[in-house]
Design a protein around this motif. Structure first.
Motif, PDB file in Angstrom:
ATOM      1  N   UNK A  65       6.194  -1.915  -6.248  1.00 29.98           N
ATOM      2  CA  UNK A  65       6.813  -1.131  -5.186  1.00 29.98           C
ATOM      3  C   UNK A  65       6.529   0.358  -5.395  1.00 29.98           C
ATOM      4  N   UNK A  66       6.312   1.064  -4.300  1.00 29.43           N
ATOM      5  CA  UNK A  66       6.067   2.514  -4.386  1.00 29.43           C
ATOM      6  C   UNK A  66       7.353   3.320  -4.368  1.00 29.43           C
ATOM      7  N   UNK A  67       8.427   2.709  -3.853  1.00 32.15           N
ATOM      8  CA  UNK A  67       9.703   3.426  -3.769  1.00 32.15           C
ATOM      9  C   UNK A  67      10.840   2.423  -3.656  1.00 32.15           C
ATOM     10  N   UNK A  68      12.044   2.926  -3.782  1.00 28.23           N
ATOM     11  CA  UNK A  68      13.221   2.098  -3.541  1.00 28.23           C
ATOM     12  C   UNK A  68      14.388   3.002  -3.160  1.00 28.23           C
ATOM     13  N   UNK A  69      15.436   2.390  -2.598  1.00 29.88           N
ATOM     14  CA  UNK A  69      16.648   3.113  -2.237  1.00 29.88           C
ATOM     15  C   UNK A  69      17.797   2.662  -3.127  1.00 29.88           C
ATOM     16  N   UNK A  70      18.701   3.576  -3.413  1.00 32.39           N
ATOM     17  CA  UNK A  70      19.846   3.310  -4.277  1.00 32.39           C
ATOM     18  C   UNK A  70      21.143   3.474  -3.499  1.00 32.39           C
TER      19      UNK A  70
END
Length: 368
Positions: free
Chosen positions: A280-285
């Motif tokens: 994955x290039x990014x994620x949300x928290x």
């Protein structure tokens, strides 16, 4: 009446917490030892000693006797069931990969012990965590320990600053080998005790067996295992038996190894694909907690997306009071919803949050 500063030490019966109690006593503190008993006696198997079970309590009591300190056992089995075990099971049922050790630290060790410490007139609560807490004029800082391999700060990211203010972690400047040597020289019987591994309430780390016992075999409708194109590869017996990045239990014969990419609880569907697709290039928290408030503009950090993963460079952007975005410098594998992503600047822990499940709206989110 003693004029010493009083500290309550959480004692698990292992070498780390035992040495923590010893070191604080040597530093002049008035030490009180406490074990949180988190399992009812009926749950303890004679063949499987659990964390804070009979043997652990016996070991902690022997150490307390050796040190000449008061020692108490607090029965918190009901709270542990409600605060740690039930959320663990529900998370798997919801297609997430939980981290119960983070919850145990937040809800039990540093949720219950400070209450008892205050009632006993203790100024601090201490544990055997490998972490460094620095009390400075500008506020309290939580930092990585001397021995990076034993770093346990990841599990403490949910603690609030007011909790850190009244917390001591005396092992932060020691290696595990040094801790064992201290215990041996001090005559502590646990100096060579085997280190506990895995989640304390899952015997033998057999997650499937534990969840089957809790949920029941086949209580959830089985669903499809599909590839990225939506083609069915087989069926599964429940999404709770899978986690992102898992390879075992995936149908073979596809010409290449396949891994769990996403878990869809609404459809009871497991999506699998090749290793490259796992990154994955990014994620949300969500439910973020910041011990050191990051600036409103994007910040370069290192982040751990699982405890046993190495820190990786990323860009942190705070989106709201309890939500943030991480953009990884290099795509990361095994970014699993339900796990914690914990952010650092050098050795300083900033905080973190729970990784959200990717949604279609991800692509519509404005890239910071």
């Amino acid at each position: 009446m003693s004029t010493k500063t009083r500290v309550v030490v959480g004692m698990s019966g292992g070498v780390d917490s035992s040495v923590a109690a010893y070191l604080l006593q040597q530093q002049g503190y008035e030490v009180i030892g406490v074990t949180l008993k988190v399992w009812s006696d009926s749950c303890i198997s004679h063949s499987q000693e659990k964390c804070c079970g009979p043997q652990s309590i016996s070991d902690a009591r022997l150490v307390a006797h050796r040190l000449g300190i008061p020692y108490f056992v607090l029965d918190e089995a009901e709270a542990f069931e409600e605060e740690v075990i039930l959320p663990f099971v529900k998370a798997y049922q919801g297609g997430r990969t939980p981290n119960p050790c983070v919850l145990c630290n937040e809800k039990m060790k540093f949720g219950r012990l400070p209450q008892k410490a205050k009632a006993w007139g203790a100024e601090y609560v201490a544990t055997g965590h490998y972490a460094r807490i620095e009390h400075t004029a500008g506020g309290v800082l939580l930092k990585r320990p001397k021995e990076e391999r034993k770093d346990q700060t990841y599990f403490l990211f949910r603690l609030e600053r007011k909790t850190l203010d009244r917390m001591l972690t005396p092992l932060g400047d020691y290696t595990k080998e040094e801790v064992r040597n201290i215990a041996r020289k001090a005559g502590l019987s646990v100096w060579d005790k085997e280190e506990s591994q895995g989640i304390c309430f899952v015997p033998g780390n057999q997650y499937g067996a534990f969840l089957t016992k809790r949920i029941g075999e086949g209580k959830n409708d089985v669903g499809q295992i599909v590839d990225l194109s939506g083609r069915s590869l087989g069926r599964h017996r429940g999404i709770e038996f899978y986690t992102v990045g898992q390879r075992r239990g995936i149908p073979g014969g596809q010409g290449e190894p396949l891994y769990v990419l996403t878990i869809d609880p609404a459809q009871q569907r497991i999506v699998v694909g090749p290793w490259e697709a796992l990154h994955q290039t990014h994620c949300f928290l969500s439910e973020t907690n910041w011990q050191q408030q990051p600036p409103p503009t994007p910040l370069s950090v290192t982040v751990k997306v699982r405890y046993n993963y190495p820190p990786s460079p990323a860009r942190l952007t705070v989106l709201s009071e309890q939500r943030a975005r991480l953009d990884f410098e290099s795509p990361q594998a095994g970014v699993a919803p339900g796990q914690a992503a914990v952010c650092y600047v050098d050795d300083l822990l900033l905080g973190g949050g729970w990784i959200e499940r990717p949604t279609d709206e991800d692509q519509e989110e404005v890239t910071p």
